[in-house]
Design a protein around this motif. Structure first.
Motif, PDB file in Angstrom:
ATOM      1  N   VAL A  62       4.945 -11.866  -7.132  1.00 15.40           N
ATOM      2  CA  VAL A  62       4.388 -12.058  -8.468  1.00 15.40           C
ATOM      3  C   VAL A  62       3.121 -12.910  -8.366  1.00 15.40           C
ATOM      4  CG1 VAL A  62       4.781 -13.095 -10.727  1.00 15.40           C
ATOM      5  CG2 VAL A  62       6.615 -11.802  -9.609  1.00 15.40           C
ATOM      6  N   GLY A  63       2.068 -12.465  -9.036  1.00 14.08           N
ATOM      7  CA  GLY A  63       0.800 -13.176  -9.022  1.00 14.08           C
ATOM      8  C   GLY A  63      -0.232 -12.622  -8.061  1.00 14.08           C
ATOM      9  N   ASP A  64       0.176 -11.726  -7.166  1.00 16.81           N
ATOM     10  CA  ASP A  64      -0.778 -11.128  -6.228  1.00 16.81           C
ATOM     11  C   ASP A  64      -1.776 -10.231  -6.967  1.00 16.81           C
ATOM     12  OD1 ASP A  64       0.443 -12.347  -4.085  1.00 16.81           O
ATOM     13  OD2 ASP A  64       1.505 -10.560  -3.388  1.00 16.81           O
ATOM     14  N   ARG A  65      -3.004 -10.215  -6.486  1.00 13.41           N
ATOM     15  CA  ARG A  65      -4.045  -9.334  -7.027  1.00 13.41           C
ATOM     16  C   ARG A  65      -3.963  -8.001  -6.284  1.00 13.41           C
ATOM     17  NH1 ARG A  65      -8.927 -10.608  -5.866  1.00 13.41           N
ATOM     18  NH2 ARG A  65     -10.032 -10.684  -7.847  1.00 13.41           N
ATOM     19  N   VAL A  66      -3.803  -6.923  -7.032  1.00 11.36           N
ATOM     20  CA  VAL A  66      -3.540  -5.635  -6.390  1.00 11.36           C
ATOM     21  C   VAL A  66      -4.281  -4.506  -7.107  1.00 11.36           C
ATOM     22  CG1 VAL A  66      -1.270  -6.317  -5.505  1.00 11.36           C
ATOM     23  CG2 VAL A  66      -1.461  -5.271  -7.780  1.00 11.36           C
ATOM     24  N   GLY A  67      -4.318  -3.365  -6.439  1.00 11.64           N
ATOM     25  CA  GLY A  67      -4.930  -2.192  -7.031  1.00 11.64           C
ATOM     26  C   GLY A  67      -4.185  -0.924  -6.675  1.00 11.64           C
ATOM     27  N   VAL A  68      -4.468   0.136  -7.423  1.00 16.02           N
ATOM     28  CA  VAL A  68      -3.864   1.448  -7.219  1.00 16.02           C
ATOM     29  C   VAL A  68      -4.962   2.491  -7.344  1.00 16.02           C
ATOM     30  CG1 VAL A  68      -2.161   3.130  -8.059  1.00 16.02           C
ATOM     31  CG2 VAL A  68      -1.658   0.673  -8.163  1.00 16.02           C
ATOM     32  N   GLY A  69      -4.933   3.478  -6.446  1.00 17.18           N
ATOM     33  CA  GLY A  69      -5.911   4.552  -6.476  1.00 17.18           C
ATOM     34  C   GLY A  69      -5.328   5.823  -7.038  1.00 17.18           C
ATOM     35  N   ASN A  70      -5.721   6.968  -6.450  1.00 17.70           N
ATOM     36  CA  ASN A  70      -5.317   8.236  -7.063  1.00 17.70           C
ATOM     37  C   ASN A  70      -4.024   8.825  -6.524  1.00 17.70           C
ATOM     38  OD1 ASN A  70      -6.192   9.181  -4.586  1.00 17.70           O
ATOM     39  ND2 ASN A  70      -8.091  10.043  -5.379  1.00 17.70           N
ATOM     40  N   LEU A  71      -3.274   8.051  -5.710  1.00 19.81           N
ATOM     41  CA  LEU A  71      -1.975   8.509  -5.223  1.00 19.81           C
ATOM     42  C   LEU A  71      -0.898   7.488  -5.546  1.00 19.81           C
ATOM     43  CD1 LEU A  71      -2.870   9.722  -1.610  1.00 19.81           C
ATOM     44  CD2 LEU A  71      -2.534  11.144  -3.631  1.00 19.81           C
ATOM     45  N   VAL A  72       0.270   7.974  -5.967  1.00 21.78           N
ATOM     46  CA  VAL A  72       1.394   7.078  -6.201  1.00 21.78           C
ATOM     47  C   VAL A  72       2.663   7.525  -5.483  1.00 21.78           C
ATOM     48  CG1 VAL A  72       0.573   6.162  -8.405  1.00 21.78           C
ATOM     49  CG2 VAL A  72       1.923   8.276  -8.368  1.00 21.78           C
ATOM     50  N   ASP A  73       2.578   8.633  -4.744  1.00 21.46           N
ATOM     51  CA  ASP A  73       3.743   9.075  -3.976  1.00 21.46           C
ATOM     52  C   ASP A  73       3.317  10.187  -3.032  1.00 21.46           C
ATOM     53  OD1 ASP A  73       6.314   9.078  -3.052  1.00 21.46           O
ATOM     54  OD2 ASP A  73       7.245   9.701  -4.944  1.00 21.46           O
ATOM     55  N   SER A  74       4.167  10.459  -2.045  1.00 24.92           N
ATOM     56  CA  SER A  74       3.988  11.563  -1.108  1.00 24.92           C
ATOM     57  C   SER A  74       5.337  11.786  -0.433  1.00 24.92           C
ATOM     58  CB  SER A  74       2.904  11.244  -0.075  1.00 24.92           C
ATOM     59  OG  SER A  74       3.312  10.173   0.760  1.00 24.92           O
TER      60      SER A  74
END
Length: 331
Positions: A62-74
């Protein structure tokens, strides 16, 4: 109201701070590709802060700075997945507008929160503000991957066609990799920006005949423009063994002369964004080299106008939605 996915054992709940607007968001929202599923929450350039983690999450707190791109599974088992190239998995699941392996339609980053398996979450270094980091998860990795794969480095001559949302990041990354970097644009309006961002050269290409003076001048050309261009004219700019990389999907099929490819042993290629390890590598590289997207921050109520402006090319260089305004817009 779209039901939010519950936080599973390996999931990360992210409070979204900013979501970048990619041109593909417009394509999906306006159904120009014929694959739109409604109701839809677009957005695959996501930056925020971890709000909760599942019981088996190991990489984030909790509190980490994060990001997500165009994939969420495979599928996580095929050769591309095992080698960290999840973008080429035949069963990859996009961040929005796709049926997930759980049988539910994925929903993206134009939201206050998103739940994503920790494998598909990227850590954002403190050196990059979240607003400037968000577009890196699509535009940034889409340029970093081909530049890295085709060896942008000192002694290499790289040309980037189009100084837009992708191109302005490509110039910065190519320069940081040490390549001699040229921007090819239709007019003079972006010359100063190109030079400021690191381009050693800027060439106006509206007159295709003028390209003849540049024959065999580049080792790598990356096209970021979705329009159909005179491919033969640009392929002719490649030196022996040079590669032209297409990143977009023009309205018409690509067309070229075989003779132009045969000359100088040229190659025509394409690429999809990047896998998870390479995306983490990309954003760490950007942090180390002071690279970030140049953004115009907007509110949720400005999204439609931003879509129109982006379609017209009226942005320098990426629209980013302030997620706080999404909650305010719902009131």
């Amino acid at each position: 109201m779209i039901e939010r996915r519950d936080v599973g054992a390996t999931d990360v709940l992210i409070d979204i701070a900013y979501a970048g607007i990619c041109h593909s968001d417009i394509d999906h929202v306006r159904a120009t590709r014929g694959k739109s599923i409604y109701p839809m929450v677009p957005g695959h350039e996501i930056a925020g802060v971890v709000a909760a983690v599942g019981s088996k999450v190991e990489r984030f707190s909790v509190g980490d700075r994060v990001g997500v791109g165009n994939l969420v599974d495979s599928c996580r088992e095929c050769k591309p997945c095992v080698s960290g190239q999840e973008q080429y998995c035949a069963s990859r699941v996009l961040t929005y507008n796709q049926l997930g392996r759980d049988g539910r339609i994925t929903q993206g980053g134009y939201s206050e929160k998103i739940v994503v398996d920790e494998r598909f979450v990227i850590r954002i270094p403190d050196a990059i503000p979240l607003a400037n980091a968000a577009p890196l998860f699509c535009a940034g990795i889409t340029l970093y991957s081909p530049l890295r794969h085709w060896g942008a480095a000192p002694g290499k001559r790289v040309a980037i066609i189009g100084l837009g949302g992708l191109g302005h990041l490509g110039v910065q990354i190519s320069k940081a990799m040490g390549a001699h970097t040229t921007v090819l644009e239709l007019d003079e309006t972006k010359r100063a920006d190109a030079v400021r961002l690191g381009a050693e050269n800027f060439l106006v290409t509206r007159d295709v005949a003028a390209l003849a003076d540049l024959a065999s001048s580049f080792d790598l050309i990356i096209s970021t423009v979705p329009a159909n261009i005179d491919l033969d004219a640009y392929l002719s700019l490649l030196d022996i063994g040079g590669t032209f990389v297409n990143l977009s999907i023009p309205q018409k099929p690509l067309s070229m002369s075989a003779a132009v490819l045969l000359a100088n042993r040229r190659s025509l290629s394409g690429t999809l964004s990047g896998g998870l390890p390479e995306t983490q590598e990309m954003i760490d590289f950007c942090a180390e080299n002071g690279i970030g997207a140049e953004v115009e921050i907007i509110t949720a109520e400005q999204i439609d106008d931003a879509f129109d402006r982006l379609t017209a090319g009226d942005v320098r260089y990426r629209f980013v939605i302030d997620a706080k305004s999404i909650a305010q817009d719902r009131r």
